[in-house]
Design an enzyme around this catalytic site. Structure first.
Site, PDB file in Angstrom:
ATOM      1  N   LYS A 131       7.840   6.273  -1.218  1.00  0.00           N
ATOM      2  CA  LYS A 131       7.371   6.167   0.135  1.00  0.00           C
ATOM      3  C   LYS A 131       8.678   5.456   0.873  1.00  0.00           C
ATOM      4  O   LYS A 131       9.385   4.544   0.768  1.00  0.00           O
ATOM      5  CB  LYS A 131       6.376   5.236   0.267  1.00  0.00           C
ATOM      6  CG  LYS A 131       4.997   5.951   0.423  1.00  0.00           C
ATOM      7  CD  LYS A 131       3.954   4.755   0.376  1.00  0.00           C
ATOM      8  CE  LYS A 131       3.809   4.016   1.820  1.00  0.00           C
ATOM      9  NZ  LYS A 131       3.622   4.698   2.839  1.00  0.00           N
ATOM     10  N   SER A 137     -12.782  13.670  -9.320  1.00  0.00           N
ATOM     11  CA  SER A 137     -12.704  15.188  -9.027  1.00  0.00           C
ATOM     12  C   SER A 137     -12.449  15.722 -10.460  1.00  0.00           C
ATOM     13  O   SER A 137     -12.121  15.139 -11.680  1.00  0.00           O
ATOM     14  CB  SER A 137     -11.542  15.423  -8.258  1.00  0.00           C
ATOM     15  OG  SER A 137     -10.287  15.248  -8.722  1.00  0.00           O
ATOM     16  N   ASP A 186     -13.187   4.625  -3.118  1.00  0.00           N
ATOM     17  CA  ASP A 186     -11.616   4.717  -3.239  1.00  0.00           C
ATOM     18  C   ASP A 186     -10.624   4.085  -2.122  1.00  0.00           C
ATOM     19  O   ASP A 186     -10.982   4.502  -0.855  1.00  0.00           O
ATOM     20  CB  ASP A 186     -11.299   6.462  -3.414  1.00  0.00           C
ATOM     21  CG  ASP A 186     -11.798   7.041  -4.663  1.00  0.00           C
ATOM     22  OD1 ASP A 186     -11.977   6.360  -5.424  1.00  0.00           O
ATOM     23  OD2 ASP A 186     -12.025   8.301  -4.522  1.00  0.00           O
ATOM     24  N   HIS A 194     -11.003   2.590  -6.567  1.00  0.00           N
ATOM     25  CA  HIS A 194      -9.765   3.091  -7.267  1.00  0.00           C
ATOM     26  C   HIS A 194      -8.559   3.104  -6.359  1.00  0.00           C
ATOM     27  O   HIS A 194      -8.450   3.379  -5.264  1.00  0.00           O
ATOM     28  CB  HIS A 194     -10.470   4.511  -7.357  1.00  0.00           C
ATOM     29  CG  HIS A 194      -8.889   5.648  -7.804  1.00  0.00           C
ATOM     30  ND1 HIS A 194      -8.454   5.364  -9.032  1.00  0.00           N
ATOM     31  CD2 HIS A 194      -8.134   6.172  -7.124  1.00  0.00           C
ATOM     32  CE1 HIS A 194      -7.473   6.145  -9.016  1.00  0.00           C
ATOM     33  NE2 HIS A 194      -7.384   6.646  -7.818  1.00  0.00           N
ATOM     34  N   GLU A 230      -4.290   4.169 -11.401  1.00  0.00           N
ATOM     35  CA  GLU A 230      -3.191   4.996 -11.821  1.00  0.00           C
ATOM     36  C   GLU A 230      -2.257   4.190 -12.642  1.00  0.00           C
ATOM     37  O   GLU A 230      -1.588   3.374 -12.064  1.00  0.00           O
ATOM     38  CB  GLU A 230      -2.370   6.034 -11.296  1.00  0.00           C
ATOM     39  CG  GLU A 230      -1.642   7.043 -11.730  1.00  0.00           C
ATOM     40  CD  GLU A 230      -0.943   7.838 -10.664  1.00  0.00           C
ATOM     41  OE1 GLU A 230      -1.609   8.062  -9.617  1.00  0.00           O
ATOM     42  OE2 GLU A 230       0.160   8.470 -11.152  1.00  0.00           O
ATOM     43  N   HIS A 285      -0.419  14.428 -14.834  1.00  0.00           N
ATOM     44  CA  HIS A 285       0.642  15.315 -14.066  1.00  0.00           C
ATOM     45  C   HIS A 285       1.066  16.462 -14.908  1.00  0.00           C
ATOM     46  O   HIS A 285       1.633  17.303 -14.474  1.00  0.00           O
ATOM     47  CB  HIS A 285       1.657  14.400 -13.582  1.00  0.00           C
ATOM     48  CG  HIS A 285       1.303  13.414 -12.321  1.00  0.00           C
ATOM     49  ND1 HIS A 285       0.740  12.047 -13.057  1.00  0.00           N
ATOM     50  CD2 HIS A 285       1.018  13.466 -11.003  1.00  0.00           C
ATOM     51  CE1 HIS A 285       0.132  11.578 -11.841  1.00  0.00           C
ATOM     52  NE2 HIS A 285       0.293  12.376 -10.461  1.00  0.00           N
TER      53      HIS A 285
END
Ligand code: ZN
Length: 757
Positions: free
Chosen positions: A117, A435, A601, A644, A668, A697
């Site tokens: 970022k 998802s 989330d 999350h 993650e 990924h």
């Protein structure tokens, strides 16, 4: 008022209709030639220069264009391309793209350089990688020179803009024994060489962007900065007539201001929008011979500038710096805003008159700098009338919030016992982040409904079929806590934004996120209010399909706010609370309708953490964490709240995360080294945790043994009764086959551990 000059730090570079994105994609598919791609790029650059020239901007940047990212451009400029890319033996542009996206083909197989970022924006830069063999030096015919000449040929005298040496070294990763200090001399020489060449080509000013000065700067970093610039400035002034502008943005430079002021820069660019202390610093003294590039027009948000407010800042500056030495500029590059409001046809004129994107902002600069009286009057009128009708109900709900609205009771430990009895879950409970794979069919169903090609009944029936299948699949896999699959959502923020009052959506307001990829953030326009349930219908249907608990799935207020363009007329805290109340209504409706586990989330909570540690709490966490608590504080003790996060770098805010007071957090983790686990251990983290146990990924299916090993590493550090087992987030981007196979192995791993294996 005397007329001042104007300056722009950077202009959007994706193309008004995202031409660069589409041309790049065609180029990669082999549908257009390199020359075609370069032609598109040249047109985009030309467009920006001519617009700025027409607006009367005095300091117009060049080299702000990029095919992918300006930091990656700097890697190539300084000859710091890692060997593995050069060894592919590709053309220059192809080598560049190999470093940007990775390369897999006839000449080899290499991954892309990592991306991070860019400060506190939603833009991402490529992280330079330096090793002991790297030698920084500038080759012939480099991009800044080419683009300077290109603009000059078109009659535009520009300020070549470069990522500065300090920021480059500060952001780089060091793979060998050498650190930034080892590269200081060669970096300074490389920049000197470049400045000499730009100056010889006719450039009067050269801007070196040093946003890394707005971080906390350590003594060692300060030495690095000073050593580079003491040399560079002395040499540049001795050998050339070029003037050096030190351009900073995204905050103030309180740690190095005195050094900056005494080093002898010809121009100093400061941010008066995000720089909380910039004005105070300047008032303490500004170098006699330097020009102050005052960033007063917000380069990051989409609203019209309040001229009276900007004039007030300039008046304060004027007490210390003579007007002839003040240039009116943008607070940062306009890369972070869309091109033009003129491209919006659907929003009412009454709304659009409050917007200023890049092309409108450059006009604002000229109007402010010129002291244009009629423009000032018009602007005053705009700000004098209420922008939106306020929602009295929302405002009174906010006003009546008390401490009890932010504190869940009973305590986490007591809730724990109640929830153990309620859910009777096995050890190592298994779940997913929400998802499931979004197939072409799923997307087509949403698109058809949006275009009015199918009825609501048809749309719902299709999604219900998908939900039922998804739940049957999860039951057959043996997952303990089920999700409905999120087939109704394209994006976790947009989905909620479209269904809550107060947000508006643009047609074309794209901003770059990484490479040529863009996002179109929702706009917080009015007071936020939920007028009807959003997800209840889907969650209730899902729960009817199974006796296992189904998680209700929501996005939290901080993430919704962080991924939108916020209002400027009320505080971020107030906006987060308004969104918090809307999501709270949804939480309570889910609970009322029999949903016993609700995941909220906060994927982006960490993103807007201030760049300086000292500002973390006061400026951000002190309102962000309570905004999350507001959402769930009122649920019953037996309702289990999950959250999350899309990363695991929260070592330094572990206690704040714990004080969100969720019952469970999934995050993650598989690509990190699980360092966080030590931090959790040290902090005696109370929230139950589900670190992602495999990377989603890639289509690779992790083996049972692999997952067992990962879980073992986790329980080395975290009490076993606090551990959940789940993959990383992002299953929606995966295919069905590998998802099913991976989740089967995940469940098998949990079962193996339960059996005491
Ligand atoms: Zn995530």
């Amino acid at each position: 008022m005397t007329t001042k000059k104007t300056s722009v730090i950077g202009f959007p570079r994706i193309g008004k209709a995202r031409e660069l994105k589409f041309a790049s994609e065609k180029f990669f598919k082999g549908e257009i030639s390199k020359a075609d791609l370069q032609k598109t790029a040249a047109e985009i650059r030309q467009y920006g220069w001519q617009k700025q020239k027409a607006a009367g901007i005095d300091f117009i940047p060049s080299n702000d264009f990029s095919f992918y990212d300006n930091v990656l451009d700097t890697v190539f400029l300084l000859g710091a391309v890692p060997a593995r890319y050069k060894e592919l033996g590709l053309s220059k542009l192809e080598t560049y793209f190999a470093a940007a996206h990775g390369y897999q083909g006839a000449k080899g197989d290499v991954k892309a350089l990592p991306m991070k970022k860019w400060f506190n924006t939603n833009y991402h830069y490529i992280v330079p990688e330096l090793d002991d063999s790297t030698e920084l030096a500038v080759a012939d015919n480099v991009k800044p020179l080419r683009e300077y000449n290109e603009a000059k040929a078109a009659g535009v005298h520009t300020v070549p803009s470069l990522v500065g040496p300090y920021t480059f070294l500060r952001l780089a990763r060091y793979n060998g024994k050498k650190n930034a200090a080892h590269f200081a001399a060669s970096a300074a020489n490389a920049y000197l060489d470049l400045v000499e060449r730009l100056s010889a080509a006719g450039a009067e000013w050269i801007a070196l962007a040093e946003p890394a000065l707005v971080f906390d700067v350590s003594e060692e970093e300060k030495r690095l900065f000073k050593s580079i610039y003491a040399f560079l400035l002395e040499q540049v002034h001795a050998k050339t007539s070029a003037k050096i502008l030190l351009q900073t943005y995204f905050g103030d430079i309180r740690d190095v201001y005195e050094d900056v002021a005494s080093l002898g820069f010809d121009g100093i660019g400061l941010d008066f929008v995000e720089g909380l202390k910039s004005l105070e610093l300047v008032k303490g003294g500004f170098p006699k011979n330097a020009i102050l590039f005052a960033g007063v027009v917000n380069g990051k948000n989409i609203w019209r500038a309040n001229y009276a407010q900007k004039n007030a800042i300039l008046a304060e500056i004027g007490k210390v710096v003579d007007a002839s030495r003040v240039v009116v500029g943008t607070s940062c590059s306009l890369l972070h805003v869309p091109y033009t409001v003129a491209a919006e046809q659907k929003l009412p004129a009454e709304t659009l008159k409050h917007f200023a994107f890049a092309e409108e902002k450059i006009v604002e600069l000229a109007e402010i700098a010129g002291g244009d009286a009629s423009a000032l009057e018009k602007n005053k009128t705009l700000f004098a009338t209420a922008r939106v009708s306020e929602n009295a109900a929302v405002q009174s709900a906010l006003a009546s919030l008390s401490d009890a609205d932010f504190a869940r009771s009973p305590s986490r430990a007591e809730r724990r016992n109640i929830q153990v009895a309620e859910f009777n879950l096995p050890a190592y409970p298994t779940t997913t982040i929400g998802s499931f794979p979004q197939t072409a069919e799923v997307r087509a169903n949403r698109a058809a409904f949006k275009k009015g090609e199918i009825t609501r009944e048809q749309y719902v029936a299709f999604n219900q079929k998908k939900i039922a299948e998804c739940i049957a699949l999860q039951e057959s896999i043996g997952l303990d806590v089920i999700v409905h699959g999120e087939f109704e959502r394209n994006d976790m923020v947009e989905y909620f934004g479209t269904q809550i009052d107060g947000f508006i959506f643009t047609q074309n307001a794209w901003v770059q996120s990484y490479g040529t990829r863009c996002v179109k953030p929702p706009v917080v326009w009015g007071d936020i209010h939920r007028s009807k349930p959003i997800t209840v219908e889907w969650s209730v249907f899902a729960q009817q399909q199974t006796s296992k608990p189904v998680k209700g799935m929501l996005t939290g207020p901080v993430t919704i706010l962080n991924w939108s363009f916020p209002r400027e007329d009320i505080s971020l805290k107030t906006q987060a609370q308004q969104i918090g109340l809307a999501i709270r209504d949804e939480v309570l409706d889910l609970e009322k309708n029999g949903i016993k586990i609700i995941q909220i989330d906060e994927a982006a909570l960490r993103e807007k953490l201030p760049l300086r540690k000292t500002d973390w709490h006061k400026e951000y966490l002190d309102w962000a964490i309570p905004a999350f608590r507001l959402v769930h504080a009122k649920v019953k003790p037996e309702t289990q709240i999950h959250t999350h996060m899309c990363y695991s770098e929260f070592n330094d805010i572990v206690r704040d995360i714990d004080s969100m007071d969720a019952d469970v957090i999934t995050f993650e983790a598989s690509r990190s080294d699980l360092k966080l686990l030590d931090a959790l251990n040290d902090a005696r983290f109370e929230t139950q945790v589900g670190p992602g146990v495999y990377d989603i990924h890639s289509p690779r299916v992790p083996s049972v043994d692999e997952i067992v090993n990962t879980i073992r590493k986790i329980i080395d550090k975290v009490p076993q009764e606090n551990v959940w087992v789940n993959p990383d987030c992002g299953l929606k981007t995966r295919g069905e086959t590998e998802t099913t196979a991976s989740l089967r192995n995940l469940v098998a791993a949990a079962k193996q551990l339960r059996a005491g294996a």
